[in-house]
Design a protein around this motif. Sequence first.
Motif, PDB file in Angstrom:
ATOM      1  N   LEU A   1       0.918  -1.500  -0.111  1.00 50.84           N
ATOM      2  CA  LEU A   1      -0.030   0.004  -0.167  1.00 50.84           C
ATOM      3  C   LEU A   1       0.938   1.410  -0.019  1.00 50.84           C
ATOM      4  CD1 LEU A   1      -2.799   1.155   0.280  1.00 50.84           C
ATOM      5  CD2 LEU A   1      -2.594   1.070   2.608  1.00 50.84           C
ATOM      6  N   GLU A   2       0.516   1.934  -1.100  1.00 42.36           N
ATOM      7  CA  GLU A   2       1.334   3.510  -1.213  1.00 42.36           C
ATOM      8  C   GLU A   2       0.773   4.533  -0.828  1.00 42.36           C
ATOM      9  OE1 GLU A   2       3.475   3.539  -4.551  1.00 42.36           O
ATOM     10  OE2 GLU A   2       3.799   1.402  -4.779  1.00 42.36           O
ATOM     11  N   ILE A   3      -0.568   4.680  -1.013  1.00 41.22           N
ATOM     12  CA  ILE A   3      -1.532   5.819  -1.043  1.00 41.22           C
ATOM     13  C   ILE A   3      -2.870   5.572  -0.618  1.00 41.22           C
ATOM     14  CG2 ILE A   3      -1.961   5.744  -3.522  1.00 41.22           C
ATOM     15  CD1 ILE A   3      -2.184   8.874  -3.463  1.00 41.22           C
ATOM     16  N   ILE A   4      -3.489   6.378   0.291  1.00 44.19           N
ATOM     17  CA  ILE A   4      -4.908   6.225   0.783  1.00 44.19           C
ATOM     18  C   ILE A   4      -5.535   7.414   0.070  1.00 44.19           C
ATOM     19  CG2 ILE A   4      -6.545   6.099   2.631  1.00 44.19           C
ATOM     20  CD1 ILE A   4      -4.060   4.930   4.161  1.00 44.19           C
TER      21      ILE A   4
ATOM     22  N   ILE B   1       3.058   5.868   3.880  1.00 49.06           N
ATOM     23  CA  ILE B   1       1.865   5.992   3.064  1.00 49.06           C
ATOM     24  C   ILE B   1       1.342   7.607   3.049  1.00 49.06           C
ATOM     25  CG2 ILE B   1      -0.571   4.991   2.522  1.00 49.06           C
ATOM     26  CD1 ILE B   1       0.342   2.497   4.458  1.00 49.06           C
ATOM     27  N   ALA B   2       1.153   7.835   1.654  1.00 48.05           N
ATOM     28  CA  ALA B   2       0.409   9.068   1.491  1.00 48.05           C
ATOM     29  C   ALA B   2      -1.074   9.008   1.555  1.00 48.05           C
ATOM     30  CB  ALA B   2       0.925   9.676  -0.091  1.00 48.05           C
ATOM     31  N   VAL B   3      -1.646  10.003   1.924  1.00 45.66           N
ATOM     32  CA  VAL B   3      -3.096  10.248   2.402  1.00 45.66           C
ATOM     33  C   VAL B   3      -3.530  11.765   1.523  1.00 45.66           C
ATOM     34  CG1 VAL B   3      -4.889  10.440   3.897  1.00 45.66           C
ATOM     35  CG2 VAL B   3      -2.697   9.042   4.494  1.00 45.66           C
ATOM     36  N   THR B   4      -4.558  11.551   1.005  1.00 47.99           N
ATOM     37  CA  THR B   4      -5.209  12.661  -0.011  1.00 47.99           C
ATOM     38  C   THR B   4      -6.744  12.681   0.638  1.00 47.99           C
ATOM     39  OG1 THR B   4      -5.925  11.634  -1.897  1.00 47.99           O
ATOM     40  CG2 THR B   4      -3.771  12.371  -1.958  1.00 47.99           C
ATOM     41  N   ASN B   5      -7.232  13.792   0.487  1.00 52.35           N
ATOM     42  CA  ASN B   5      -8.528  14.088   0.490  1.00 52.35           C
ATOM     43  C   ASN B   5      -9.158  14.921  -0.396  1.00 52.35           C
ATOM     44  OD1 ASN B   5      -8.166  16.475   1.429  1.00 52.35           O
ATOM     45  ND2 ASN B   5      -9.141  16.685   3.131  1.00 52.35           N
ATOM     46  N   GLY B   6     -10.374  15.102  -0.386  1.00 50.82           N
ATOM     47  CA  GLY B   6     -11.264  15.989  -1.522  1.00 50.82           C
ATOM     48  C   GLY B   6     -11.963  16.961  -0.807  1.00 50.82           C
ATOM     49  N   ALA B   7     -11.132  17.756  -0.004  1.00 52.31           N
ATOM     50  CA  ALA B   7     -11.771  19.029   0.646  1.00 52.31           C
ATOM     51  C   ALA B   7     -12.211  20.038  -0.416  1.00 52.31           C
ATOM     52  CB  ALA B   7     -10.611  19.559   1.420  1.00 52.31           C
ATOM     53  N   GLY B   8     -13.389  20.516  -0.273  1.00 53.32           N
ATOM     54  CA  GLY B   8     -13.926  21.486  -1.131  1.00 53.32           C
ATOM     55  C   GLY B   8     -14.495  20.969  -2.456  1.00 53.32           C
TER      56      GLY B   8
END
Length: 316
Positions: A68-71, A91-98
């Motif tokens: 696992l590399e990204i969430i 592990i990188a983490v991104t979100n969808g703010a906005g």
Amino acid sequence: MPNTVLVLVETINDYLPILEHSGFHLILAPTPAERAQAIQTHAGQIRAVLTRGPLGLTGEEMAALPHLEIICVIGAGHEQVDLQAASNRGIAVTNGAGVNASSVADHAMALLLALVRDIPRADAAVRRGEWPKIMRPSLAGKHLGILGLGAVGMAIAQRGAKGFEMSVSYHNRQHRSDVPYDFCSTPTELARASDFLIVATPGGLGTRNLINKQALDALGPNGFLVNIARASVVNTGELISALEQRRIAGAALDVFDDEPLVPEALKVLSNVVLTPHVAGLSPQATQATVELVGKNLLAHFAGQPLLTPLALPAKA
């Protein structure tokens, strides 16, 4: 071989071809049983996980996914994603703010109108053949308080100020010098200044129970509360007590502590409007959200900067 993404989100199936057309192999696991089975069966090939705040991803699950590399988190909230574990494992983490701010703001205003104007009970009465003449407040000229002035809060503020001629105040972690709205230093101060209080702040430990008995009492018997953020921001027990005792006029809720379970005490109250955590769901918002996930995934696997990375704690 295409990169494999484990998809835990249950509401975006119609838009998953966006990711497939970008070259990703998807494993769908929207239920707890399917999730556990997918992690056990496909651990060796999963390189990315798509989830949302309440679904999260635990440290134990990350440990079970060696590649696992990204969430990627749908929406702004990430309260059930173990960020410390992600940081520890690199592990990188991104979100969808906005991304879904417009949809959430629309729903917040719809809930506010339905609550203040008592639309559900009026509709039910007409369907029963009744014709009640109920006097209800209007929104124009009232004071709107917004807890959390991020993308969603800003969209709500603009609708309230420009669409309904309300004065707007807010409480935020930091004062914003780029907005024309009044800043309140505490949630209780904001509640005291508000006729209508809309909760639009992310969940998590930092915002837990910001709306408590003190804030609800400050909102008062003529005040209305709307929560389209996270249930954890409002103390549910204190809210139910305030509603039952009419210490506030009413509440409209799109989020709950143990979804999809909703306390029976809320269901039986006539001064409550309830919706099933759908504020962020619209075709436009969902498509834009999945497109952002695709862009973050493509950037990550191409070794390029992420579009919406989350800051992670230092490795423990």
